[in-house]
Design an enzyme around this catalytic site. Structure first.
Site, PDB file in Angstrom:
ATOM      1  N   GLU A   1       0.048  11.121  -3.321  1.00  0.00           N
ATOM      2  CA  GLU A   1       0.236   9.666  -3.247  1.00  0.00           C
ATOM      3  C   GLU A   1       1.553   9.296  -3.920  1.00  0.00           C
ATOM      4  O   GLU A   1       1.925   9.903  -4.933  1.00  0.00           O
ATOM      5  CB  GLU A   1      -0.932   8.947  -3.941  1.00  0.00           C
ATOM      6  CG  GLU A   1      -2.255   9.203  -3.216  1.00  0.00           C
ATOM      7  CD  GLU A   1      -3.455   8.468  -3.828  1.00  0.00           C
ATOM      8  OE1 GLU A   1      -3.291   7.779  -4.849  1.00  0.00           O
ATOM      9  OE2 GLU A   1      -4.545   8.602  -3.249  1.00  0.00           O
TER      10      GLU A   1
ATOM     11  N   HIS B   1      -4.906   3.416  -1.876  1.00  0.00           N
ATOM     12  CA  HIS B   1      -5.780   3.682  -3.030  1.00  0.00           C
ATOM     13  C   HIS B   1      -6.170   2.372  -3.737  1.00  0.00           C
ATOM     14  O   HIS B   1      -5.978   2.221  -4.950  1.00  0.00           O
ATOM     15  CB  HIS B   1      -5.091   4.641  -4.012  1.00  0.00           C
ATOM     16  CG  HIS B   1      -6.077   5.382  -4.868  1.00  0.00           C
ATOM     17  ND1 HIS B   1      -5.890   6.657  -5.283  1.00  0.00           N
ATOM     18  CD2 HIS B   1      -7.280   5.003  -5.385  1.00  0.00           C
ATOM     19  CE1 HIS B   1      -6.914   7.054  -6.026  1.00  0.00           C
ATOM     20  NE2 HIS B   1      -7.774   6.057  -6.101  1.00  0.00           N
TER      21      HIS B   1
END
Ligand code: NAD
Length: 414
Positions: A274, A297
């Site tokens: 990420e 997220h």
């Protein structure tokens, strides 16, 4: 394990407790602690190691989120520090072993955002079943495609939940209320809620679920948990969600199954890699596919969750500072003696060795100290004893307890 000495054993009045809250922690946290009489300083951003060392001098309670790193060097420079509150879920940013060795309790908020994740999962299941994402993208591109083809109700479908913990089990209850049948698979023995049915194998779940959703934890064994094999066993035209851990899913395999149409749609909130910072480039095998909802997220990111985290962690810090309570601490053995402060309380963190309690009580007995209540708990190398006594103990008793070879930290409360 190292022992930090000397440490202050004297009673700390509420108004002398100094709190430093970093990283824009929800204001409810500071308000709560100020309401208890503590001195609270707040700062917006995270601090680097040297800045933190400077800022933490004289601080008893530190509040951080995910970007401030509490290293061993920081802990060595903070002899007054009693506890750290991670106003988030993860605690990787804290050197837990070093904190434990110095008797510094660490708290986090493991449950505050679970409902937010559940609500997003429900929203995504309905969105995927109705192809909302695809239809909205068409509309933004000027395409009017009014059709029922490929759109479904979720009522009567079977939801397969993999990982029936805090999130999975809450999702189970809400999904049933919406008319889904729920099956689940968990490696632990979990009580089925409502009419949910437990599957004894993952294969059993994959054979019957119309929607498969992952809610497992991040233990190392879960890397690659869900790949080509598992996806092949899903029912044709089923839906897939991952709001748990990016490493659990093989995204290249997921792309393959989405492109073939075997999986009809997916919602993915977590990724093996990420971006670190806001605005950084996001790359994934899953970009550019139809009926795939990608979110950065944010499963647990709601204002309600932040507010709950603020209150929850602040109340844990206060309970530890004032009463020695360690329930739900990440690193300390859990003890919660009732907060009856007509009594005087000693809180002693010690190395877990045979006979420590006997030695503590021998010191108290020799000085004629009458025990009103006592609770001991241990966790790995560390032990914790709360002892309620009828009268305030004198400095000579504190000095003898502090000098026991196993003592890591001693405080007199009230
Ligand atoms: N997307 C987000 O923003 C967000 C927010 C909060 C939590 N999470 C993640 O969601 C996940 C679930 O959180 P939780 O609070 O419910 O955790 P939890 O620890 O309460 O539950 C996890 C469950 O998964 C089970 N499990 C672990 N490995 C398994 C496996 N291989 N097969 C089957 N079951 C397995 C465990 O036994 C446990 O019951 C975690 O990974 C957490 O990090 C994501």
């Amino acid at each position: 394990m190292t022992i930090t000495e000397p440490f202050p054993t004297a009673r700390l009045a509420d108004e002398d407790v100094r709190v430093l809250l970093l990283e824009n922690i929800h204001t409810d946290g500071a308000d709560f602690l100020r309401g208890k009489g503590f001195q609270v300083e707040t700062r917006d951003g995270a601090l680097g190691e040297d800045e933190l060392i400077e800022a933490i001098q004289g601080v008893h309670l530190l509040g951080i989120r995910s970007t401030t790193y509490v290293t061993e060097k920081v802990l060595d420079a903070a002899p007054d520090l009693l506890a750290i509150g991670a106003f988030c879920i993860g605690t990787n940013q804290i050197d837990l072993a070093a904190a434990t060795a110095r008797g510094v309790a660490v708290f986090n908020a493991p449950y505050s955002n679970t409902r937010s994740v559940v609500e997003l999962a429900i929203a995504e299941i309905i969105s995927l079943a109705r192809r909302l994402h695809e239809k909205s993208t068409d509309m933004h591109n000027g395409v009017w495609n009014k059709s029922a083809a490929g759109s479904h109700e979720i009522r009567g479908r079977t939801l397969g939940i993999i990982g029936y913990g805090n999130i999975g089990s809450q999702l189970s209850v809400i999904a049933e209320a919406l008319g889904l049948s729920v099956v689940f698979y968990d490696i632990d023995d979990k009580l089925a809620l409502g009419n949910a049915k437990r599957c004894s194998t993952l294969e059993e779940l994959l054979a019957v679920a119309d929607v498969v959703t992952l809610h497992v934890d991040g233990r190392p064994g879960n890397a690659g948990l869900f790949g080509d094999d598992e996806m092949s066993q899903m029912k044709p035209r089923s839906l897939f969600l991952n709001l748990s851990r990016g490493i659990a899913v093989d995204t290249a395999a997921l792309r393959k199954h989405l492109e073939s149409g075997h999986i009809a749609g997916a919602a993915v909130d977590v990724f093996p890699i990420e971006p670190k910072r806001q605005g950084d480039q996001f790359d994934s095998d899953l970009r550019g596919l139809k009926n795939v909802i990608l979110t950065p997220h944010v499963g647990g990111s709601t204002e309600e969750a932040q507010q709950d985290i603020g209150r929850f962690v602040a109340s844990k810090l206060r309970s530890y500072a004032a009463f020695g309570g360690t329930s739900l601490s990440v690193n300390m053995p859990g003890i919660n003696l009732p907060a009856d402060l007509d009594k005087h309380r000693l809180a002693l963190v010690h190395r877990n060795a045979p006979g420590v309690l006997a030695r503590i009580n021998a010191v108290l007995g020799e000085h004629g100290v009458n025990l009103e209540a006592q609770s001991l708990s241990t966790r790995g190398e560390i032990g914790y004893v709360l002892t309620d006594v009828a009268e305030e103990v004198g400095p000579e008793v504190l000095a003898e307890l502090a000098a026991l070879p196993e003592t890591v930290r001693l405080r007199q409360l009230s």
